[in-house]
Structure formats: structure tokens, C-alpha cells
Design a protein around this motif. Structure first.
Motif, PDB file in Angstrom:
ATOM      1  N   HIS A   1      -0.131   7.099 -15.231  1.00  0.00           N
ATOM      2  CA  HIS A   1      -1.059   7.370 -14.220  1.00  0.00           C
ATOM      3  C   HIS A   1      -1.861   6.681 -13.437  1.00  0.00           C
ATOM      4  O   HIS A   1      -1.549   4.967 -14.094  1.00  0.00           O
ATOM      5  N   PHE A   2      -2.229   7.268 -12.896  1.00  0.00           N
ATOM      6  CA  PHE A   2      -2.842   6.114 -12.061  1.00  0.00           C
ATOM      7  C   PHE A   2      -3.937   6.837 -10.786  1.00  0.00           C
ATOM      8  O   PHE A   2      -3.971   7.592 -10.533  1.00  0.00           O
ATOM      9  N   GLU A   3      -4.582   5.282 -10.540  1.00  0.00           N
ATOM     10  CA  GLU A   3      -5.968   6.399  -9.956  1.00  0.00           C
ATOM     11  C   GLU A   3      -6.616   6.076  -8.859  1.00  0.00           C
ATOM     12  O   GLU A   3      -7.081   6.488  -7.544  1.00  0.00           O
ATOM     13  N   GLY A   4      -5.385   4.860  -8.150  1.00  0.00           N
ATOM     14  CA  GLY A   4      -5.426   4.645  -6.417  1.00  0.00           C
ATOM     15  C   GLY A   4      -4.958   3.268  -5.817  1.00  0.00           C
ATOM     16  O   GLY A   4      -4.515   2.492  -7.279  1.00  0.00           O
ATOM     17  N   HIS A   5      -5.068   2.541  -4.688  1.00  0.00           N
ATOM     18  CA  HIS A   5      -4.662   1.670  -4.695  1.00  0.00           C
ATOM     19  C   HIS A   5      -5.465   1.327  -3.344  1.00  0.00           C
ATOM     20  O   HIS A   5      -5.345   1.428  -2.370  1.00  0.00           O
ATOM     21  N   THR A   6      -6.731   0.429  -3.778  1.00  0.00           N
ATOM     22  CA  THR A   6      -7.245  -0.261  -2.112  1.00  0.00           C
ATOM     23  C   THR A   6      -6.666  -1.233  -1.528  1.00  0.00           C
ATOM     24  O   THR A   6      -7.164  -0.497   0.227  1.00  0.00           O
ATOM     25  N   GLY A   7      -5.323  -1.933  -1.454  1.00  0.00           N
ATOM     26  CA  GLY A   7      -4.841  -2.363  -0.684  1.00  0.00           C
ATOM     27  C   GLY A   7      -3.945  -0.979  -0.130  1.00  0.00           C
ATOM     28  O   GLY A   7      -4.174  -1.406   1.734  1.00  0.00           O
TER      29      GLY A   7
ATOM     30  N   GLU B   1      -4.819   1.725   0.729  1.00  0.00           N
ATOM     31  CA  GLU B   1      -6.058   2.942   1.137  1.00  0.00           C
ATOM     32  C   GLU B   1      -6.381   2.150   2.540  1.00  0.00           C
ATOM     33  O   GLU B   1      -6.672   2.752   3.842  1.00  0.00           O
ATOM     34  N   ILE B   2      -6.216   1.235   2.306  1.00  0.00           N
ATOM     35  CA  ILE B   2      -7.292   0.232   3.718  1.00  0.00           C
ATOM     36  C   ILE B   2      -6.211   0.196   4.645  1.00  0.00           C
ATOM     37  O   ILE B   2      -5.857   0.875   5.738  1.00  0.00           O
ATOM     38  N   ILE B   3      -4.548   0.247   4.713  1.00  0.00           N
ATOM     39  CA  ILE B   3      -3.567  -0.278   5.031  1.00  0.00           C
ATOM     40  C   ILE B   3      -3.374   1.188   5.803  1.00  0.00           C
ATOM     41  O   ILE B   3      -3.445   1.304   7.297  1.00  0.00           O
ATOM     42  N   TRP B   4      -3.735   2.545   4.916  1.00  0.00           N
ATOM     43  CA  TRP B   4      -3.437   3.954   5.899  1.00  0.00           C
ATOM     44  C   TRP B   4      -4.762   4.530   6.438  1.00  0.00           C
ATOM     45  O   TRP B   4      -4.514   5.135   7.591  1.00  0.00           O
ATOM     46  N   THR B   5      -5.559   3.098   6.699  1.00  0.00           N
ATOM     47  CA  THR B   5      -6.509   3.908   7.102  1.00  0.00           C
ATOM     48  C   THR B   5      -6.459   3.322   8.750  1.00  0.00           C
ATOM     49  O   THR B   5      -6.896   2.916   9.635  1.00  0.00           O
ATOM     50  N   LEU B   6      -5.844   1.651   9.041  1.00  0.00           N
ATOM     51  CA  LEU B   6      -6.582   0.726  10.000  1.00  0.00           C
ATOM     52  C   LEU B   6      -4.866   0.929  10.734  1.00  0.00           C
ATOM     53  O   LEU B   6      -5.179   0.539  11.377  1.00  0.00           O
ATOM     54  N   ALA B   7      -3.677   1.620   9.777  1.00  0.00           N
ATOM     55  CA  ALA B   7      -2.489   1.390  10.955  1.00  0.00           C
ATOM     56  C   ALA B   7      -2.662   2.461  11.503  1.00  0.00           C
ATOM     57  O   ALA B   7      -2.552   2.252  12.693  1.00  0.00           O
ATOM     58  N   PRO B   8      -4.097   4.427  11.157  1.00  0.00           N
ATOM     59  CA  PRO B   8      -3.033   5.074  12.102  1.00  0.00           C
ATOM     60  C   PRO B   8      -4.922   4.683  13.107  1.00  0.00           C
ATOM     61  O   PRO B   8      -4.480   4.948  14.605  1.00  0.00           O
ATOM     62  N   LEU B   9      -5.578   4.209  12.690  1.00  0.00           N
ATOM     63  CA  LEU B   9      -6.319   4.073  13.908  1.00  0.00           C
ATOM     64  C   LEU B   9      -5.884   2.890  15.094  1.00  0.00           C
ATOM     65  O   LEU B   9      -6.524   3.306  16.247  1.00  0.00           O
ATOM     66  N   ALA B  10      -5.028   1.656  14.406  1.00  0.00           N
ATOM     67  CA  ALA B  10      -4.539   0.983  15.626  1.00  0.00           C
ATOM     68  C   ALA B  10      -4.056   1.254  16.696  1.00  0.00           C
ATOM     69  O   ALA B  10      -3.674   0.740  17.278  1.00  0.00           O
ATOM     70  N   THR B  11      -3.106   2.265  16.330  1.00  0.00           N
ATOM     71  CA  THR B  11      -1.993   3.144  17.090  1.00  0.00           C
ATOM     72  C   THR B  11      -2.433   4.030  17.908  1.00  0.00           C
ATOM     73  O   THR B  11      -2.797   4.304  18.971  1.00  0.00           O
ATOM     74  N   VAL B  12      -3.949   4.691  17.313  1.00  0.00           N
ATOM     75  CA  VAL B  12      -4.149   5.511  18.521  1.00  0.00           C
ATOM     76  C   VAL B  12      -4.974   5.144  19.552  1.00  0.00           C
ATOM     77  O   VAL B  12      -5.001   4.791  20.411  1.00  0.00           O
ATOM     78  N   LEU B  13      -5.694   3.511  18.672  1.00  0.00           N
ATOM     79  CA  LEU B  13      -5.843   2.971  19.525  1.00  0.00           C
ATOM     80  C   LEU B  13      -5.560   2.093  21.390  1.00  0.00           C
ATOM     81  O   LEU B  13      -5.852   2.500  22.363  1.00  0.00           O
ATOM     82  N   TYR B  14      -4.036   1.654  20.994  1.00  0.00           N
ATOM     83  CA  TYR B  14      -3.159   1.319  21.292  1.00  0.00           C
ATOM     84  C   TYR B  14      -2.646   2.583  22.096  1.00  0.00           C
ATOM     85  O   TYR B  14      -2.582   2.556  23.378  1.00  0.00           O
ATOM     86  N   PHE B  15      -2.303   3.898  21.221  1.00  0.00           N
ATOM     87  CA  PHE B  15      -1.902   5.037  22.596  1.00  0.00           C
ATOM     88  C   PHE B  15      -3.235   5.232  23.805  1.00  0.00           C
ATOM     89  O   PHE B  15      -2.610   5.989  24.247  1.00  0.00           O
TER      90      PHE B  15
END
Length: 334
Positions: A80-86, A88-102
Motif C-alpha cells: 500500500h502506498f499513497e503517493g510520492h511527492t518528488g 509528482e513534482i518531476i512528472w509535472t515539471l518535466a512535461p512543462l519544460a518539454t512543452v516550453l522547449y518545443f
């Protein structure tokens, strides 16, 4: 950690494989302009990112289904696990950075397609339902074929006489709308880099014969282009009927009126002159010079039965002499 390493390796392998497979498929037409280079480069980067995202989803999914499946005799519950803050931060910032770069790469590619060459040759592109006309103001030449010199930038000035059209040669990649109305001309820059014959197509739904709104595009050596220009200077026939045939082609009349008796969008010109035409209101009129002249100046004045009032007025585009020649051409089609 072992599972993450295995999945990472599998994702890398699948990404490379999918990217290579897609790269071996001719997804785009041949590259025939300088403007196509940055566009194709950006397209290739998108394919690589798409390959990675495909691998990321499919590998994680299949690996989980196979490795973490419930085995015979296993009745326990999973961890059982409820989440992983780190994470979640990565999969929020990584797509954002990719979209901005493109977005940045897209802006760069757009700037490259609009790079101005002060020596560019201007060509006026006039779109009509359902034809193209190309005017070379520097040389006083008008044509229904877009002839372009190799490796010289061309500034296309696009306008429309009726509805919205869109100029598109797939091999050049770039396209631009042609809009009706005064002061609505749009610019498009093209630098042909490959000799050959292509087609300009309308990429905007524009009516009944939209699918057939095509014109030839020929990229030729500079010497051949100069020779073509010289030949056009004395290419006006002496016969009024032959001149009328030329003007009818230039102004797109053939897009609606056949010369073999078949019905396209408007009445056929074959045997038209001298007959009695039945109008939408039930009356009849003789097809003479006066009727044809009125139909060109005011197409909606007398509508032939069975046809729609969609013909634009050409009086502002054609000279009186050209209109007279077109009437002579119609008279010759017995």
C-alpha cells in the motif's frame, strides 16, 4: 530499484526501435524548399518524443502486467502506498519544460520560414472558385502555372476574389490563406531547392469543386525561367477567339464552364451562343453578345434554370478587351 533499471533499459530500447521504424517510413513528401528544412527537423524531434512517450507507457504497462501479476496460490495484498511527492513534482515539471522547449523550437522554425531575402521575386497569387492565377508584376506576365526559378526566394502575395482559400504545396511544407477583401493580401515566402513539377492545392474547404482546385507548379533553372518569361512576352494570340481562350483559362472560367457539353458548375459553353436559355423565373432569353456581357458584369442578373447564383463578377478583374475576347471564344464553340 532492480525493476526501475530493467524498465529504463526496456524504455530506451523500445524508444530507439520505434523511432527508427517511424524514421524508415516516408511520412512526408519530398523536401523541395528551404522553408521545409526547419519544419522537417522539428517534425523529426516530435517523432522522437512521441516514440519515447509510447515506450514509456507501453513498457511500464506490459512490465507491470507480466512481472507483478498474481501467481497461483498468491492470496496476499499488494503493498500500500499513497503517493510520492518528488515523483509528482518531476512528472509535472518535466512535461512543462518539454512543452516550453518545443515552443522555443517552433518559434525558431517559424522565424526561419519567414526569413526575408531583399532580392526576392514577387508573385501575386489570385485564388478564385476554383482556380489559381499567378501574376509576375516585375515582368508583366500572367499564368495559370506557377513557374519558379531554382534557389531564388519568391514572395507570394495571396488574395481571393470570393471566399477563403489556402495556398499549399506539400513539398514546400508552408501554406497560407488567401482572403477576400481589400487590403487583405497575405505574404508567403518560398525558396525552391529541388527541380521538378508539383501541384498547388487549396487547403481550405471552398465549395463544390474544392477538391479539383489545383494548378501546376514548376521549379526550373534560372536560365529556363528567363527563357519562359521571354516567351510569354509575345505569347498573346492575334485571333480574338484564341485570346479569349487564354483569358478564360487565366481567370478560371474553365473551373465552372465546360467546352464539351458536360455540366460542371455552370452551363457549358459548347453551342451556348445563339440558343434560347431558360431562366430560373421561367422566362427565356437569347444568348447573344448583350446577354453574355451582362452575365460577366452582373452574374446574378439572370440565373439559368437549374444552376446556383455563385458566379463572381469579373468586371473589375478583366479589361473590356479581354471580356470581348472571351465572348468571341464562346461564340466559336459551336
Amino acid at each position: 530499484m532492480k525493476h526501475f533499471v530493467i524498465v529504463a533499459v526496456l524504455v530506451l530500447i523500445v524508444t530507439v526501435g520505434v523511432s527508427a521504424a517511424l524514421g524508415s517510413i516516408p511520412l512526408l513528401p519530398i523536401q523541395a524548399s528551404a522553408q521545409a528544412v526547419p519544419i522537417d527537423h522539428l517534425f523529426g524531434l516530435h517523432v522522437k518524443v512521441i516514440s519515447f512517450l509510447f515506450a514509456l507507457i507501453v513498457v511500464f504497462l506490459l512490465y507491470s502486467v507480466v512481472v507483478f501479476r498474481r501467481r497461483p496460490g498468491d492470496t496476499g495484498e499488494g503493498d500500500h502506498f499513497e503517493g510520492h511527492t518528488g515523483l509528482e513534482i518531476i512528472w509535472t515539471l518535466a512535461p512543462l519544460a518539454t512543452v516550453l522547449y518545443f515552443s522555443y523550437l517552433g518559434a525558431q522554425a517559424l522565424a526561419e520560414t519567414r526569413r526575408v531575402d531583399p532580392q526576392a521575386m514577387e508573385v501575386k497569387v489570385i485564388a478564385s472558385q476554383w482556380s489559381w492565377r499567378f501574376e509576375y508584376p516585375e515582368y508583366g506576365v500572367t499564368s495559370t502555372t506557377l513557374n519558379l526559378p531554382l534557389n531564388r526566394q519568391v514572395l507570394l502575395k495571396l488574395t481571393s476574389t470570393d471566399v477563403i482559400h489556402s495556398f499549399w504545396v506539400p513539398e514546400f511544407r508552408v501554406k497560407q490563406d488567401a482572403l477576400p477583401g481589400a487590403n487583405m493580401a497575405r505574404d508567403l515566402r518560398i525558396t525552391p531547392t529541388l527541380l521538378g513539377e508539383y501541384k498547388v492545392r487549396c487547403a481550405e474547404l471552398c465549395g463544390l469543386s474544392h477538391a479539383y482546385m489545383e494548378s501546376p507548379v514548376v521549379v526550373m533553372e534560372a536560365a529556363a525561367f528567363d527563357s519562359w518569361i521571354s516567351g510569354q512576352a509575345g505569347a498573346v494570340p492575334e485571333s480574338p477567339a484564341e485570346r479569349g481562350k487564354k483569358w478564360a483559362a487565366q481567370f478560371g472560367c474553365a473551373g465552372c464552364h465546360s467546352i464539351d457539353g458536360s455540366v460542371v458548375v455552370g452551363p457549358s459553353w459548347k453551342g451556348l451562343y445563339g440558343k434560347q436559355e431558360t431562366l430560373a423565373d421561367g422566362t427565356t432569353v437569347p444568348v447573344d453578345d448583350a446577354y453574355l456581357l451582362e452575365s460577366i458584369h452582373e452574374p446574378g442578373a439572370k440565373i439559368v434554370k437549374g444552376f446556383q447564383p455563385i458566379m463572381p463578377s469579373l468586371a473589375s478583374q478583366m479589361t473590356d478587351e479581354q471580356i470581348t475576347d472571351v465572348i468571341a471564344y464562346i461564340k466559336s464553340l459551336k
